[in-house]
Design a protein around this motif. Sequence first.
Motif, PDB file in Angstrom:
ATOM      1  N   UNK A  54      -9.816 -26.864  -5.956  1.00 42.37           N
ATOM      2  CA  UNK A  54      -8.447 -27.014  -6.454  1.00 42.37           C
ATOM      3  C   UNK A  54      -7.742 -25.660  -6.497  1.00 42.37           C
ATOM      4  N   UNK A  55      -8.450 -24.630  -6.956  1.00 42.29           N
ATOM      5  CA  UNK A  55      -7.852 -23.297  -7.041  1.00 42.29           C
ATOM      6  C   UNK A  55      -7.437 -22.795  -5.659  1.00 42.29           C
ATOM      7  N   UNK A  59      -3.390 -22.458  -4.539  1.00 39.21           N
ATOM      8  CA  UNK A  59      -2.787 -21.156  -4.258  1.00 39.21           C
ATOM      9  C   UNK A  59      -2.077 -21.179  -2.907  1.00 39.21           C
ATOM     10  N   UNK A  60      -2.615 -21.928  -1.935  1.00 42.56           N
ATOM     11  CA  UNK A  60      -1.940 -22.053  -0.639  1.00 42.56           C
ATOM     12  C   UNK A  60      -0.625 -22.796  -0.809  1.00 42.56           C
ATOM     13  N   UNK A  61      -0.663 -23.908  -1.529  1.00 42.36           N
ATOM     14  CA  UNK A  61       0.539 -24.706  -1.739  1.00 42.36           C
ATOM     15  C   UNK A  61       1.593 -23.928  -2.522  1.00 42.36           C
ATOM     16  N   UNK A  62       1.159 -23.152  -3.504  1.00 37.17           N
ATOM     17  CA  UNK A  62       2.095 -22.373  -4.314  1.00 37.17           C
ATOM     18  C   UNK A  62       2.807 -21.318  -3.480  1.00 37.17           C
ATOM     19  N   UNK A  63       2.094 -20.703  -2.547  1.00 38.64           N
ATOM     20  CA  UNK A  63       2.717 -19.682  -1.710  1.00 38.64           C
ATOM     21  C   UNK A  63       3.834 -20.268  -0.863  1.00 38.64           C
ATOM     22  N   UNK A  64       3.664 -21.533  -0.442  1.00 37.21           N
ATOM     23  CA  UNK A  64       4.693 -22.189   0.372  1.00 37.21           C
ATOM     24  C   UNK A  64       5.951 -22.420  -0.450  1.00 37.21           C
ATOM     25  N   UNK A  65       5.800 -23.008  -1.635  1.00 41.68           N
ATOM     26  CA  UNK A  65       6.971 -23.366  -2.434  1.00 41.68           C
ATOM     27  C   UNK A  65       7.620 -22.142  -3.086  1.00 41.68           C
ATOM     28  N   UNK A  66       6.824 -21.137  -3.452  1.00 44.11           N
ATOM     29  CA  UNK A  66       7.363 -19.956  -4.131  1.00 44.11           C
ATOM     30  C   UNK A  66       8.370 -19.216  -3.264  1.00 44.11           C
ATOM     31  N   UNK A  67       8.125 -19.191  -1.962  1.00 42.63           N
ATOM     32  CA  UNK A  67       9.016 -18.446  -1.075  1.00 42.63           C
ATOM     33  C   UNK A  67      10.340 -19.153  -0.834  1.00 42.63           C
ATOM     34  N   UNK A  68      10.476 -20.398  -1.292  1.00 42.19           N
ATOM     35  CA  UNK A  68      11.682 -21.174  -0.986  1.00 42.19           C
ATOM     36  C   UNK A  68      12.504 -21.496  -2.222  1.00 42.19           C
ATOM     37  N   UNK A 108       9.010 -29.343   8.442  1.00 37.80           N
ATOM     38  CA  UNK A 108       8.411 -28.315   9.308  1.00 37.80           C
ATOM     39  C   UNK A 108       7.198 -27.678   8.620  1.00 37.80           C
ATOM     40  N   UNK A 109       7.357 -27.347   7.335  1.00 42.85           N
ATOM     41  CA  UNK A 109       6.251 -26.734   6.601  1.00 42.85           C
ATOM     42  C   UNK A 109       5.085 -27.702   6.430  1.00 42.85           C
ATOM     43  N   UNK A 110       5.381 -28.963   6.211  1.00 43.76           N
ATOM     44  CA  UNK A 110       4.321 -29.970   6.105  1.00 43.76           C
ATOM     45  C   UNK A 110       3.498 -30.014   7.385  1.00 43.76           C
ATOM     46  N   UNK A 111       4.187 -30.040   8.520  1.00 42.37           N
ATOM     47  CA  UNK A 111       3.469 -30.065   9.801  1.00 42.37           C
ATOM     48  C   UNK A 111       2.630 -28.797   9.979  1.00 42.37           C
ATOM     49  N   UNK A 112       3.182 -27.648   9.570  1.00 46.19           N
ATOM     50  CA  UNK A 112       2.465 -26.382   9.711  1.00 46.19           C
ATOM     51  C   UNK A 112       1.220 -26.354   8.833  1.00 46.19           C
ATOM     52  N   UNK A 139      -4.499 -31.250   2.320  1.00 47.03           N
ATOM     53  CA  UNK A 139      -3.879 -32.168   3.285  1.00 47.03           C
ATOM     54  C   UNK A 139      -3.103 -33.280   2.571  1.00 47.03           C
ATOM     55  N   UNK A 140      -3.638 -33.757   1.465  1.00 50.78           N
ATOM     56  CA  UNK A 140      -2.931 -34.805   0.717  1.00 50.78           C
ATOM     57  C   UNK A 140      -1.771 -34.201  -0.063  1.00 50.78           C
ATOM     58  N   UNK A 141      -2.033 -33.132  -0.806  1.00 50.26           N
ATOM     59  CA  UNK A 141      -1.011 -32.547  -1.675  1.00 50.26           C
ATOM     60  C   UNK A 141       0.180 -32.017  -0.883  1.00 50.26           C
ATOM     61  N   UNK A 142      -0.058 -31.553   0.339  1.00 52.43           N
ATOM     62  CA  UNK A 142       1.039 -30.993   1.132  1.00 52.43           C
ATOM     63  C   UNK A 142       2.054 -32.054   1.545  1.00 52.43           C
ATOM     64  N   UNK A 143       1.711 -33.339   1.436  1.00 54.98           N
ATOM     65  CA  UNK A 143       2.679 -34.391   1.735  1.00 54.98           C
ATOM     66  C   UNK A 143       3.884 -34.312   0.802  1.00 54.98           C
ATOM     67  N   UNK A 144       3.707 -33.661  -0.323  1.00 61.05           N
ATOM     68  CA  UNK A 144       4.806 -33.526  -1.273  1.00 61.05           C
ATOM     69  C   UNK A 144       5.699 -32.328  -1.039  1.00 61.05           C
ATOM     70  N   UNK A 145       5.423 -31.494  -0.034  1.00 59.75           N
ATOM     71  CA  UNK A 145       6.220 -30.277   0.172  1.00 59.75           C
ATOM     72  C   UNK A 145       7.708 -30.580   0.341  1.00 59.75           C
ATOM     73  N   UNK A 146       8.107 -31.521   1.225  1.00 60.47           N
ATOM     74  CA  UNK A 146       9.547 -31.796   1.340  1.00 60.47           C
ATOM     75  C   UNK A 146      10.159 -32.248   0.019  1.00 60.47           C
ATOM     76  N   UNK A 147       9.386 -32.965  -0.781  1.00 65.69           N
ATOM     77  CA  UNK A 147       9.889 -33.470  -2.058  1.00 65.69           C
ATOM     78  C   UNK A 147      10.055 -32.340  -3.075  1.00 65.69           C
TER      79      UNK A 147
END
Length: 446
Positions: A54-55, A59-68, A108-112, A139-147
């Motif tokens: 989980x950690x 941390x990967x998911x947080x880096x994606x959303x933090x920059x936006x 785009x980020x979800x696909x990446x 892979x599952x949690x990243x489905x929420x990136x656009x949301x």
Amino acid sequence: MADVAAPEDLDQVGGRRILGLALPALPVLAAEPLYLLVDTAVVGRLGAVALGALAVGAVVLAQVSTQLTFLSYGTTARAARLHGAGRRTDAVAEGVQASWLAGGVGIVLLALVQLVAGPVTRLLAGGGELAAQAEGWLRIASLGIPLVLVTLAGNGWMRGVQDTVRPLRYVLIGNGVSAVVCPVLVLGVGWGLPGSAVANVLAQVLSAGLFLRALAVERRAGAVSLRPDPRTIGAHLVLGRDLVLRSLAFQACFLSAAAVAARSGTAVVAAHQVVLQLWTFTSLVLDSLAVAAQALVGAALGAGRTAGARALAWRVTRWSAVFAAVIAAGFAAAHSVLPRVFTPDPAVLAQVPDAWWFLVAVVPVAGVVFALDGVLLGAGDAAFLRTATLGCAVLGFLPLIWLSELAGWGLRGIWAGLTAFVVLRMATVVARVRSDRWVVAGPVRT
């Protein structure tokens, strides 16, 4: 709908109005960290491998959303000006365009992330079962990136029209339901770690759905078009470029600090984490006042009330400085008690004072910095903030951080770097606000 200050009232905005915007914003800012604590507590019952996975994934998911976060802060700046000019429909339209941008960038980020999830988690976790579980969660949690990005955009336009109550409801509904569902899926149904990711996505579906529903209601009530406007989306991207670069400077600083702390020993990195969490908490409190500064200053400039904008800038700064001083005094008084809440380890507790008194000293300075950051963001002065933050990082934080490793200064060197960074930032933002070069009246900054 929340009560909003009319443009003619902006010159007389007082503490009650500032707190009326700031206090609802604080739980919104804290909602995600609090939810992660619940998630961590639930997943922790599955064992060390699941918790470590989980950690890594988080941390990967947080880096994606933090920059936006520009989707929130940039949209607030643009919407606030239009709202102050009496053009509420156009202010809401900024939210529509920001939501289109959020959806497009999110896909785009979800696909990446789906493409690189395996290599990245193996790089961070070193392979094996830990990496495999982290990849599955990601892979599952990243489905929420656009949301997530749609929610950021929704927060932005609602803050711009000085409504911080509805975002509070929407985010708490999403995270609250997910916090209840998470233990059911993870432990009750037996899905394990994937259940955590599903609950995470559920929170984002609920929150983003409520923000999109709010735009649909605005369309029916005020003839706001839901069609994409490439010109407005392009303007958001230009503002976003500057804010992303600013965010990357922060990330470089704090990742460097973590790396140097980790190389200095287990007790040092653990003590750094304790003090850093208190710094993060303080940042959330002060950021809520910066949100109020954004909305109010942007509206004042949009209404052409430049004198009101200047007065608001210093008024919010005084409030923020007072709050920061109170927090710092609390940390000073609790220096022998509060660290023990986080750890009983004598070796860690012995290291904490090396950072603690830097924290006490820097918090009042941060009170000024955060407030004036909010002022300049509300004015749309993102290009200056980008350049100033990068310069302060290169001249203040990073040299002391890496010199600390070479000289063996440990936490003292790391937190001296943070202090220098914040002091330099204060000097730059105070000089900028005094210069009046940020004062550009009108519904759109040119």
